[in-house]
Design a protein around this motif. Sequence first.
Motif, PDB file in Angstrom:
ATOM      1  N   LYS A 116       0.836  -1.199   0.000  1.00 19.32           N
ATOM      2  CA  LYS A 116       0.000   0.000   0.000  1.00 19.32           C
ATOM      3  C   LYS A 116       0.877   1.258   0.000  1.00 19.32           C
ATOM      4  CE  LYS A 116      -3.879   2.400   0.852  1.00 19.32           C
ATOM      5  NZ  LYS A 116      -5.010   2.487  -0.090  1.00 19.32           N
ATOM      6  N   GLY A 117       1.955   1.247   0.798  1.00 21.62           N
ATOM      7  CA  GLY A 117       2.844   2.401   0.868  1.00 21.62           C
ATOM      8  C   GLY A 117       3.575   2.659  -0.433  1.00 21.62           C
ATOM      9  N   VAL A 118       4.054   1.595  -1.089  1.00 16.44           N
ATOM     10  CA  VAL A 118       4.732   1.762  -2.376  1.00 16.44           C
ATOM     11  C   VAL A 118       3.761   2.332  -3.405  1.00 16.44           C
ATOM     12  CG1 VAL A 118       5.838   0.536  -4.290  1.00 16.44           C
ATOM     13  CG2 VAL A 118       6.455  -0.017  -1.936  1.00 16.44           C
ATOM     14  N   ALA A 119       2.546   1.787  -3.435  1.00 13.72           N
ATOM     15  CA  ALA A 119       1.561   2.280  -4.399  1.00 13.72           C
ATOM     16  C   ALA A 119       1.173   3.728  -4.116  1.00 13.72           C
ATOM     17  CB  ALA A 119       0.313   1.391  -4.367  1.00 13.72           C
ATOM     18  N   THR A 120       1.081   4.095  -2.845  1.00 13.64           N
ATOM     19  CA  THR A 120       0.796   5.483  -2.486  1.00 13.64           C
ATOM     20  C   THR A 120       1.921   6.396  -2.939  1.00 13.64           C
ATOM     21  OG1 THR A 120      -0.518   4.796  -0.572  1.00 13.64           O
ATOM     22  CG2 THR A 120       0.337   7.040  -0.552  1.00 13.64           C
ATOM     23  N   TRP A 121       3.154   5.944  -2.806  1.00 12.51           N
ATOM     24  CA  TRP A 121       4.290   6.736  -3.284  1.00 12.51           C
ATOM     25  C   TRP A 121       4.210   6.928  -4.797  1.00 12.51           C
ATOM     26  CZ3 TRP A 121       8.329   7.882  -6.250  1.00 12.51           C
ATOM     27  CH2 TRP A 121       9.262   8.801  -5.760  1.00 12.51           C
ATOM     28  N   VAL A 122       3.848   5.895  -5.532  1.00 11.81           N
ATOM     29  CA  VAL A 122       3.698   6.013  -6.977  1.00 11.81           C
ATOM     30  C   VAL A 122       2.684   7.098  -7.320  1.00 11.81           C
ATOM     31  CG1 VAL A 122       2.876   4.805  -9.048  1.00 11.81           C
ATOM     32  CG2 VAL A 122       4.415   3.635  -7.463  1.00 11.81           C
ATOM     33  N   ASP A 123       1.562   7.103  -6.629  1.00 13.19           N
ATOM     34  CA  ASP A 123       0.525   8.103  -6.883  1.00 13.19           C
ATOM     35  C   ASP A 123       0.995   9.510  -6.500  1.00 13.19           C
ATOM     36  OD1 ASP A 123      -1.073   6.022  -7.691  1.00 13.19           O
ATOM     37  OD2 ASP A 123      -2.334   5.994  -5.904  1.00 13.19           O
ATOM     38  N   GLY A 124       1.653   9.615  -5.341  1.00 17.52           N
ATOM     39  CA  GLY A 124       2.136  10.921  -4.908  1.00 17.52           C
ATOM     40  C   GLY A 124       3.204  11.476  -5.826  1.00 17.52           C
ATOM     41  N   ASN A 125       4.050  10.609  -6.345  1.00 16.75           N
ATOM     42  CA  ASN A 125       5.082  11.038  -7.285  1.00 16.75           C
ATOM     43  C   ASN A 125       4.465  11.624  -8.552  1.00 16.75           C
ATOM     44  OD1 ASN A 125       7.963  10.892  -8.462  1.00 16.75           O
ATOM     45  ND2 ASN A 125       6.793   9.651  -9.901  1.00 16.75           N
ATOM     46  N   HIS A 126       3.432  10.965  -9.068  1.00 15.68           N
ATOM     47  CA  HIS A 126       2.769  11.515 -10.250  1.00 15.68           C
ATOM     48  C   HIS A 126       2.133  12.860  -9.943  1.00 15.68           C
ATOM     49  CE1 HIS A 126      -0.814  12.369 -12.694  1.00 15.68           C
ATOM     50  NE2 HIS A 126       0.024  12.107 -13.674  1.00 15.68           N
ATOM     51  N   ASP A 127       1.472  12.955  -8.784  1.00 13.76           N
ATOM     52  CA  ASP A 127       0.798  14.204  -8.448  1.00 13.76           C
ATOM     53  C   ASP A 127       1.787  15.358  -8.350  1.00 13.76           C
ATOM     54  OD1 ASP A 127      -1.861  15.447  -7.423  1.00 13.76           O
ATOM     55  OD2 ASP A 127      -0.372  16.059  -5.931  1.00 13.76           O
ATOM     56  N   TRP A 128       2.954  15.107  -7.778  1.00 12.42           N
ATOM     57  CA  TRP A 128       3.960  16.165  -7.685  1.00 12.42           C
ATOM     58  C   TRP A 128       4.417  16.605  -9.067  1.00 12.42           C
ATOM     59  CZ3 TRP A 128       9.179  16.062  -9.205  1.00 12.42           C
ATOM     60  CH2 TRP A 128       9.920  17.197  -8.834  1.00 12.42           C
ATOM     61  N   HIS A 129       4.666  15.666  -9.969  1.00 15.54           N
ATOM     62  CA  HIS A 129       5.060  16.031 -11.327  1.00 15.54           C
ATOM     63  C   HIS A 129       3.951  16.832 -12.020  1.00 15.54           C
ATOM     64  CE1 HIS A 129       8.282  13.013 -10.874  1.00 15.54           C
ATOM     65  NE2 HIS A 129       8.868  13.623 -11.881  1.00 15.54           N
ATOM     66  N   ARG A 130       2.720  16.389 -11.838  1.00 17.00           N
ATOM     67  CA  ARG A 130       1.597  17.074 -12.488  1.00 17.00           C
ATOM     68  C   ARG A 130       1.439  18.498 -12.006  1.00 17.00           C
ATOM     69  NH1 ARG A 130      -3.395  18.500 -11.083  1.00 17.00           N
ATOM     70  NH2 ARG A 130      -3.195  17.497  -9.025  1.00 17.00           N
ATOM     71  N   THR A 131       1.608  18.706 -10.706  1.00 16.48           N
ATOM     72  CA  THR A 131       1.316  20.017 -10.127  1.00 16.48           C
ATOM     73  C   THR A 131       2.520  20.954 -10.094  1.00 16.48           C
ATOM     74  OG1 THR A 131       1.762  19.149  -7.898  1.00 16.48           O
ATOM     75  CG2 THR A 131      -0.529  19.083  -8.678  1.00 16.48           C
ATOM     76  N   ASN A 132       3.721  20.469 -10.380  1.00 16.08           N
ATOM     77  CA  ASN A 132       4.898  21.334 -10.284  1.00 16.08           C
ATOM     78  C   ASN A 132       5.098  22.091 -11.590  1.00 16.08           C
ATOM     79  OD1 ASN A 132       7.461  22.535  -9.926  1.00 16.08           O
ATOM     80  ND2 ASN A 132       8.062  20.910  -8.526  1.00 16.08           N
ATOM     81  N   THR A 133       4.261  23.090 -11.785  1.00 15.40           N
ATOM     82  CA  THR A 133       4.327  23.887 -13.014  1.00 15.40           C
ATOM     83  C   THR A 133       5.538  24.820 -13.034  1.00 15.40           C
ATOM     84  OG1 THR A 133       2.808  25.490 -11.994  1.00 15.40           O
ATOM     85  CG2 THR A 133       1.840  23.773 -13.388  1.00 15.40           C
ATOM     86  N   PHE A 134       6.215  24.989 -11.892  1.00 14.76           N
ATOM     87  CA  PHE A 134       7.468  25.748 -11.874  1.00 14.76           C
ATOM     88  C   PHE A 134       8.526  25.038 -12.714  1.00 14.76           C
ATOM     89  CE2 PHE A 134      11.719  26.485 -10.127  1.00 14.76           C
ATOM     90  CZ  PHE A 134      11.776  27.868 -10.078  1.00 14.76           C
ATOM     91  N   ARG A 135       8.499  23.711 -12.690  1.00 12.03           N
ATOM     92  CA  ARG A 135       9.520  22.922 -13.373  1.00 12.03           C
ATOM     93  C   ARG A 135       9.049  22.344 -14.698  1.00 12.03           C
ATOM     94  NH1 ARG A 135      13.611  20.721 -10.035  1.00 12.03           N
ATOM     95  NH2 ARG A 135      13.548  18.727 -11.101  1.00 12.03           N
ATOM     96  N   TYR A 136       7.780  21.970 -14.779  1.00 16.19           N
ATOM     97  CA  TYR A 136       7.358  21.137 -15.902  1.00 16.19           C
ATOM     98  C   TYR A 136       6.219  21.771 -16.697  1.00 16.19           C
ATOM     99  CZ  TYR A 136       9.877  17.768 -13.039  1.00 16.19           C
ATOM    100  OH  TYR A 136      10.824  17.136 -12.279  1.00 16.19           O
ATOM    101  N   SER A 137       6.217  21.511 -17.987  1.00 13.62           N
ATOM    102  CA  SER A 137       5.099  21.851 -18.877  1.00 13.62           C
ATOM    103  C   SER A 137       5.007  20.764 -19.918  1.00 13.62           C
ATOM    104  CB  SER A 137       5.327  23.215 -19.543  1.00 13.62           C
ATOM    105  OG  SER A 137       6.512  23.192 -20.330  1.00 13.62           O
ATOM    106  N   LEU A 138       3.803  20.530 -20.431  1.00  5.87           N
ATOM    107  CA  LEU A 138       3.587  19.449 -21.381  1.00  5.87           C
ATOM    108  C   LEU A 138       3.838  19.902 -22.807  1.00  5.87           C
ATOM    109  CD1 LEU A 138       0.339  17.782 -19.946  1.00  5.87           C
ATOM    110  CD2 LEU A 138       2.736  17.299 -19.416  1.00  5.87           C
ATOM    111  N   PRO A 139       4.266  19.000 -23.668  1.00  3.37           N
ATOM    112  CA  PRO A 139       4.454  19.339 -25.081  1.00  3.37           C
ATOM    113  C   PRO A 139       3.106  19.577 -25.762  1.00  3.37           C
ATOM    114  CG  PRO A 139       4.724  16.980 -24.773  1.00  3.37           C
ATOM    115  CD  PRO A 139       4.598  17.569 -23.394  1.00  3.37           C
ATOM    116  N   ALA A 140       3.114  20.313 -26.850  1.00  2.00           N
ATOM    117  CA  ALA A 140       1.877  20.651 -27.573  1.00  2.00           C
ATOM    118  C   ALA A 140       1.546  19.550 -28.582  1.00  2.00           C
ATOM    119  CB  ALA A 140       2.039  21.993 -28.271  1.00  2.00           C
ATOM    120  N   PHE A 141       1.261  18.348 -28.056  1.00  2.00           N
ATOM    121  CA  PHE A 141       0.972  17.203 -28.927  1.00  2.00           C
ATOM    122  C   PHE A 141      -0.528  16.899 -28.997  1.00  2.00           C
ATOM    123  CE2 PHE A 141       5.407  15.295 -27.918  1.00  2.00           C
ATOM    124  CZ  PHE A 141       5.969  16.069 -28.922  1.00  2.00           C
ATOM    125  N   TRP A 142      -1.369  17.699 -28.297  1.00  3.92           N
ATOM    126  CA  TRP A 142      -2.788  17.384 -28.283  1.00  3.92           C
ATOM    127  C   TRP A 142      -3.604  18.593 -28.735  1.00  3.92           C
ATOM    128  CZ3 TRP A 142       0.678  16.264 -24.446  1.00  3.92           C
ATOM    129  CH2 TRP A 142       0.981  14.899 -24.280  1.00  3.92           C
TER     130      TRP A 142
END
Length: 489
Positions: free
Chosen positions: A463-489
């Motif tokens: 459960k803890g490993v799976a929660t970490w997987v989810d939290g890791n994605h959420d951090w990447h998604r919400t960290n707009t200071f560092r990341y932006s998506l390519p214009a592929f859509w």
Amino acid sequence: MPESGPPGPSIPGQRSLPSGAAPEVPTPAVPGLPITAAAFGLEAVLHPTTAPPPPVTGTPPATPAEPVFQRVLGGPTGLGTNSLSLAGSSTGTAPSPPVAVAESAAPPLPEAAPEAVPESASGVERVLGGPTGLGTASLSLARTAHRPPPESVPAPPAPAPPAEGQAVPGLYHHPIPEPDPLRVEEVSRRIKRWAEDEVQLYPEEWEGQFDGFSVGRYMVGCHPDAPTVDHLMIATRLMVAENAVDDCYCEDHGGSPVGLGGRLLLAHTALDPLHTTPEYAPAWLESLGSDPPRRAYRSAMDYFTAMASPSQVDRYRHDMARLHLGYLAEAAWAETDHVPEVWEYLAMRQFNNFRPCPTITDTIGGYELPADLHARPEMQRVIALAGNATTIVNDLYSYTKELAGPGRHLNLPVVIAEREKLSERDAYLKAVEVHNDLMHAFEAAAAELAAACPLPPVVRFLKGVATWVDGNHDWHRTNTFRYSLPAFW
């Protein structure tokens, strides 16, 4: 660590977001996938309800048929087995609060106000408490010499508003509840003080980048079951130290593939100490303070060893050796300007990935997965798949950031485009599919292991490993200071 930058899953199933939060719309799960939080009966472990059970009047309604995993995780039945159930009691009895553990044998830190933790924290403490009755006190996983008894905690704060950020379209993932804002604020305050005052991690001109890393939100989102902020700080220091080594030795802030092996080996002795003669030991000790990465490694490891068991510490050292081996493979390809085959790149990423982070989930949660259970091939497969999936998340979210940097930076879309002669867009979309396949394999492997070995520490660790997987994605998604998506859509 994957993707350079400034220093700094629930067994997946769709989770409820805080009241008022706008939920993401993840890609639907594969039909028939035998893994959901409900199937494990684990929503009550990390996401307990706070409303009291209704009074019992008249004849109780018929109980619906239990899912297979619910029956499995309910544990044995019969006289004296009630405390072994993971799925929770039908009586609605409130469990004990989480174990509160203060750091010891580490540099003193002023204490902040008590953390806000739900009063009906979960069945976790009951599980870790082990069996009850005459002669069973020594079997408790929660009451060890370095883990004091529970303390009372205040009621939880109101949920924070959802963070901004767009998920990669088509990416299979699970939204998480908004991380506790009080904990995020306190972890952010403490980690900045540690970085500046204790290890002198970065010059003044890097401060904005350090703040933009948002490591407080990152770690609180990945470890929602941490009993105290002290536990969260163990993971936070290690994460920052790992990124400092990556940045300063490998990547953006003075890193180079040339001579990397020597630098990594000497830094690794801050994690796995040198045992040598009295004549040469002082020079080694002095070297541990010679640069920010080694100072960070040494300090973070000191805090970690003060809280973790010897087997947990050795597990982490082993995983960090894996990480450093992956760094060296990527550096060798950079020196020769080699683009690996896709399978070769994925092999490198199984080592140069996030693995050291989720595998300390038991230390941060205040319990221990026994070493023999961690070493099982089935558990090792689950851990490897989780690390591989989270690392491809990093490749996808950091894609535009890396393309904007100097030179060619290897990531999965770049390698697929080169080796399979696809357009940038088609290669990126195929990388999304690779991630999704890895996630489904991870979830299926975790479900199989939980069904085959439904011991409380095994299921909680999964459960803890799976929660970490989810939290890791959420951090990447919400960290707009560092990341932006390519214009592929």
